[in-house]
Each structure stands twice: as structure tokens, then as C-alpha cells.
Design a protein around this motif. Structure first.
Motif, mmCIF file in Angstrom:
data_model
loop_
_atom_site.group_PDB
_atom_site.id
_atom_site.type_symbol
_atom_site.label_atom_id
_atom_site.label_comp_id
_atom_site.label_asym_id
_atom_site.label_seq_id
_atom_site.Cartn_x
_atom_site.Cartn_y
_atom_site.Cartn_z
ATOM 1 N N PHE A 7 0.598 -6.489 -5.182
ATOM 2 C CA PHE A 7 1.177 -5.176 -5.476
ATOM 3 C C PHE A 7 1.749 -4.548 -4.217
ATOM 4 O O PHE A 7 2.880 -4.088 -4.179
ATOM 5 C CB PHE A 7 0.141 -4.234 -6.089
ATOM 6 C CG PHE A 7 0.640 -2.813 -6.155
ATOM 7 C CD1 PHE A 7 1.672 -2.480 -7.018
ATOM 8 C CD2 PHE A 7 0.119 -1.839 -5.327
ATOM 9 C CE1 PHE A 7 2.180 -1.183 -7.049
ATOM 10 C CE2 PHE A 7 0.603 -0.540 -5.359
ATOM 11 C CZ PHE A 7 1.639 -0.211 -6.231
ATOM 12 N N GLY A 8 0.961 -4.491 -3.150
ATOM 13 C CA GLY A 8 1.393 -3.876 -1.906
ATOM 14 C C GLY A 8 0.833 -4.617 -0.713
ATOM 15 O O GLY A 8 0.666 -5.839 -0.748
ATOM 16 N N SER A 9 0.537 -3.871 0.338
ATOM 17 C CA SER A 9 -0.027 -4.480 1.535
ATOM 18 C C SER A 9 -0.898 -3.443 2.240
ATOM 19 O O SER A 9 -1.018 -2.303 1.800
ATOM 20 C CB SER A 9 1.075 -4.965 2.492
ATOM 21 O OG SER A 9 1.625 -3.869 3.217
ATOM 22 N N HIS A 10 -1.472 -3.850 3.372
ATOM 23 C CA HIS A 10 -2.356 -2.973 4.135
ATOM 24 C C HIS A 10 -1.629 -1.760 4.708
ATOM 25 O O HIS A 10 -2.272 -0.789 5.106
ATOM 26 C CB HIS A 10 -3.008 -3.773 5.272
ATOM 27 C CG HIS A 10 -2.003 -4.396 6.192
ATOM 28 N ND1 HIS A 10 -1.326 -5.548 5.865
ATOM 29 C CD2 HIS A 10 -1.545 -4.027 7.412
ATOM 30 C CE1 HIS A 10 -0.496 -5.866 6.843
ATOM 31 N NE2 HIS A 10 -0.598 -4.958 7.793
ATOM 32 N N ASP A 11 -0.302 -1.806 4.787
ATOM 33 C CA ASP A 11 0.467 -0.689 5.344
ATOM 34 C C ASP A 11 1.053 0.213 4.264
ATOM 35 O O ASP A 11 1.895 1.075 4.571
ATOM 36 C CB ASP A 11 1.624 -1.223 6.197
ATOM 37 C CG ASP A 11 1.158 -1.749 7.542
ATOM 38 O OD1 ASP A 11 0.123 -1.275 8.039
ATOM 39 O OD2 ASP A 11 1.828 -2.634 8.100
ATOM 40 N N LEU A 12 0.630 0.021 3.018
ATOM 41 C CA LEU A 12 1.220 0.746 1.893
ATOM 42 C C LEU A 12 0.122 1.370 1.044
ATOM 43 O O LEU A 12 -1.038 0.943 1.103
ATOM 44 C CB LEU A 12 2.068 -0.214 1.054
ATOM 45 C CG LEU A 12 3.274 -0.814 1.784
ATOM 46 C CD1 LEU A 12 3.837 -2.002 1.011
ATOM 47 C CD2 LEU A 12 4.353 0.239 2.003
ATOM 48 N N PRO A 13 0.463 2.388 0.239
ATOM 49 C CA PRO A 13 -0.572 3.033 -0.573
ATOM 50 C C PRO A 13 -1.089 2.110 -1.663
ATOM 51 O O PRO A 13 -0.329 1.315 -2.218
ATOM 52 C CB PRO A 13 0.152 4.242 -1.175
ATOM 53 C CG PRO A 13 1.598 3.875 -1.155
ATOM 54 C CD PRO A 13 1.783 3.033 0.074
ATOM 55 N N PRO A 14 -2.378 2.200 -1.991
ATOM 56 C CA PRO A 14 -2.899 1.432 -3.125
ATOM 57 C C PRO A 14 -2.296 1.933 -4.430
ATOM 58 O O PRO A 14 -1.631 2.977 -4.476
ATOM 59 C CB PRO A 14 -4.411 1.667 -3.054
ATOM 60 C CG PRO A 14 -4.578 2.915 -2.267
ATOM 61 C CD PRO A 14 -3.424 2.988 -1.323
ATOM 62 N N PHE A 15 -2.536 1.187 -5.502
ATOM 63 C CA PHE A 15 -1.864 1.419 -6.768
ATOM 64 C C PHE A 15 -1.996 2.859 -7.265
ATOM 65 O O PHE A 15 -0.997 3.504 -7.610
ATOM 66 C CB PHE A 15 -2.420 0.442 -7.815
ATOM 67 C CG PHE A 15 -1.801 0.568 -9.168
ATOM 68 C CD1 PHE A 15 -0.474 0.269 -9.376
ATOM 69 C CD2 PHE A 15 -2.563 0.989 -10.256
ATOM 70 C CE1 PHE A 15 0.109 0.382 -10.640
ATOM 71 C CE2 PHE A 15 -2.008 1.105 -11.511
ATOM 72 C CZ PHE A 15 -0.669 0.804 -11.708
ATOM 73 N N ALA A 16 -3.202 3.401 -7.298
ATOM 74 C CA ALA A 16 -3.404 4.760 -7.804
ATOM 75 C C ALA A 16 -2.705 5.786 -6.921
ATOM 76 O O ALA A 16 -2.116 6.756 -7.416
ATOM 77 C CB ALA A 16 -4.899 5.069 -7.915
ATOM 78 N N ALA A 17 -2.757 5.586 -5.607
ATOM 79 C CA ALA A 17 -2.120 6.513 -4.681
ATOM 80 C C ALA A 17 -0.599 6.436 -4.778
ATOM 81 O O ALA A 17 0.101 7.449 -4.669
ATOM 82 C CB ALA A 17 -2.573 6.226 -3.259
ATOM 83 N N TRP A 18 -0.083 5.241 -4.965
ATOM 84 C CA TRP A 18 1.364 5.053 -5.082
ATOM 85 C C TRP A 18 1.903 5.797 -6.298
ATOM 86 O O TRP A 18 2.892 6.538 -6.202
ATOM 87 C CB TRP A 18 1.673 3.561 -5.189
ATOM 88 C CG TRP A 18 3.116 3.214 -5.387
ATOM 89 C CD1 TRP A 18 4.100 3.254 -4.444
ATOM 90 C CD2 TRP A 18 3.735 2.730 -6.584
ATOM 91 N NE1 TRP A 18 5.291 2.832 -4.981
ATOM 92 C CE2 TRP A 18 5.089 2.501 -6.297
ATOM 93 C CE3 TRP A 18 3.264 2.461 -7.870
ATOM 94 C CZ2 TRP A 18 5.996 2.026 -7.246
ATOM 95 C CZ3 TRP A 18 4.151 1.988 -8.818
ATOM 96 C CH2 TRP A 18 5.493 1.772 -8.514
ATOM 97 N N GLY A 19 1.250 5.632 -7.441
ATOM 98 C CA GLY A 19 1.700 6.303 -8.646
ATOM 99 C C GLY A 19 1.660 7.810 -8.527
ATOM 100 O O GLY A 19 2.503 8.522 -9.088
ATOM 101 N N ALA A 20 0.695 8.324 -7.759
ATOM 102 C CA ALA A 20 0.545 9.768 -7.588
ATOM 103 C C ALA A 20 1.382 10.317 -6.436
ATOM 104 O O ALA A 20 1.398 11.530 -6.212
ATOM 105 C CB ALA A 20 -0.928 10.110 -7.357
ATOM 106 N N GLY A 21 2.065 9.433 -5.699
ATOM 107 C CA GLY A 21 2.872 9.889 -4.566
ATOM 108 C C GLY A 21 2.041 10.402 -3.408
ATOM 109 O O GLY A 21 2.482 11.252 -2.634
#
Length: 249
Positions: free
Chosen positions: A125-139
Motif C-alpha cells: 500500500f505505502g512505505s515507511h515514509d508515507l501515511p498508513p492506510f487509515a491516516a492516508w484516507g483521513a488526510g
């Protein structure tokens, strides 16, 4: 910006028969059957920053030779090497990675159609430098950049609108909302390997590292919750494992 790392000098590498790179890889592959090379774009070119504040510049690297060394060492160790081929990827690098037997990377966060991914990649889905799934969806990452003054309010609003569209596109292509649908889509993708992140499984709402920050964001300081010995017993982790197993992974 300078990372404070000494680069490999192309001429010196060639003069030594590329032994320094081979020795680095060999040392790591003593302990691992799978190795990820961060920023493998550096096999094509590296950005050198001189001391004293002078502007930096790109230095071309001997891509074919570096890939050959990586291929030889992987074969010698019976290992798999993954190259992080993300960002402004030089023309032909991904094709050369595949031809060398090295896997590239695909992130559902950026490429929201896992079903269209190529086979010789590690999908996640992402990487260590990116927001996790729940955080990504919430911006949540957008909130942080706004709070730290990295972006103005109007830009943050535009980013939130774009993020909502990306999240909708991913849910449509995943066949549902939520992390289980995401993991099922990753498992069903053509990617040779799939990596799941524990932060996604556990519903974390903060990311481990926010690039561009040093001490204004708690980088690498948050605990994920359960201890390592207890992770296998966590219901979300077991559920993710069952999703992978049902897909034959």
C-alpha cells in the motif's frame, strides 16, 4: 539537501572491479534472503552536494555494471533483491531492473489499480515514509504539513479534495472500503511479492516518518502497540494472514 552520505565514485568502482558494491551486498545477504535497495535510481545517477554550500549536481553512474553486480550477488546467495524505483524514474531503468531479475516496487497509494501492476514487483500500500492506510484516507499527513507551515490552507484544501478522489478510486478498484478489501486487492494483484504493513493492519493513524522533518514530527519514536512476541496473536494480523492465504500467498 545533503544526507551526509559519501557517494560511490564511478571511476573508483570500475578500477576496483566493482568489488565494493559486491562486498556490501554480500555482507547483507549473509543474513537475508530478500534485500531492498533504497533509491535504486542511484544506480543511474546520484546527486552530489559539495561541502561549503555550493550547489550540487547529478553524477551519472554505470547502471549496467551495478545491476550486473546485484544480479550476480543475488544469484550467488539464492536471494531476491528489490529496488525502490519510485519518483522521477530514469527512462529504461524499470525495464533493466526486470531484465536483471530485480523486482521493482508498486504502491497502491499512488497506483490505485493493483490489478494492472506488472509481475516483477513487490506490491504494497505505502512505505515507511508515507501515511498508513487509515491516516492516508483521513488526510492526516496533510494536516501535519499544514500545522508545520509546509503548505498554505488553500493548498491543503485542494490536497484533501484530491485525496478523497484517490481514496474513492482505490476503494472502487479494491471492491470495497477498509483495510481487508485493500489487502485482498494486493493479494490478487499480479505482483510477485506483496508486503503488508503492521500499521495498516492495526489501524494506525500516524505515520512513522514524515519526510522533510527532523524534530518537528516524532519520527521513528512511536510504538506500534503490541510487542513483537504478541503480534502473531493479534486478530487484525491473523485476519490479514488469512486473506493472503486464501489468495495462495
Amino acid at each position: 539537501s545533503s544526507w551526509g552520505l559519501a557517494p560511490m565514485v564511478p571511476g573508483a568502482l570500475a578500477a576496483r572491479g566493482f568489488c565494493p558494491l559486491a562486498e556490501i551486498l554480500r555482507a547483507q545477504l549473509r543474513f537475508a534472503g530478500l534485500l531492498r535497495i533504497d533509491h535504486i535510481l542511484g544506480f543511474e545517477r546520484t546527486f552530489w552536494v559539495p561541502e561549503g554550500g555550493a550547489p550540487g549536481g547529478y553524477v551519472r553512474m554505470p547502471r549496467a555494471a551495478l545491476l550486473a553486480v546485484a544480479r550476480i550477488e543475488a544469484a550467488r546467495a539464492g536471494a531476491v533483491i528489490v529496488g525502490e524505483d519510485l519518483g522521477n524514474v530514469p527512462e529504461g531503468l524499470r525495464e533493466d531492473l526486470a531484465a536483471s531479475g530485480l523486482l521493482g516496487c508498486r504502491l497502491a497509494m499512488f497506483d490505485t489499480d493493483p490489478g494492472s501492476w506488472p509481475e516483477p514487483v513487490l506490491g504494497s500500500f505505502g512505505s515507511h515514509d508515507l501515511p498508513p492506510f487509515a491516516a492516508w484516507g483521513a488526510g492526516r499527513d496533510i494536516d501535519w504539513h499544514l500545522r508545520l507551515g509546509h503548505i498554505p490552507p488553500d493548498r491543503a484544501e485542494a490536497l484533501r479534495t484530491a485525496r478523497a478522489g484517490q481514496a474513492q478510486a482505490l476503494s472502487v478498484r479494491s471492491g470495497g472500503v477498509g483495510v481487508d478489501a485493500l489487502h485482498a486487492a494486493l493479494a490478487a494483484s499480479p505482483a510477485r511479492l506483496v508486503a503488508l504493513q503492521v500499521e495498516d493492519m492495526l489501524g494506525a493513524t500516524e505515520q512513522a516518518n514524515l519526510p522533510g522533518t527532523v524534530d518537528s514530527h516524532p519520527n521513528w519514536r512511536r510504538r506500534i502497540g503490541p510487542g513483537a512476541a504478541d503480534l502473531a496473536e493479534c486478530e487484525p494480523v491473523q485476519r490479514a494472514a488469512q486473506i493472503m492465504a486464501r489468495a495462495g500467498r
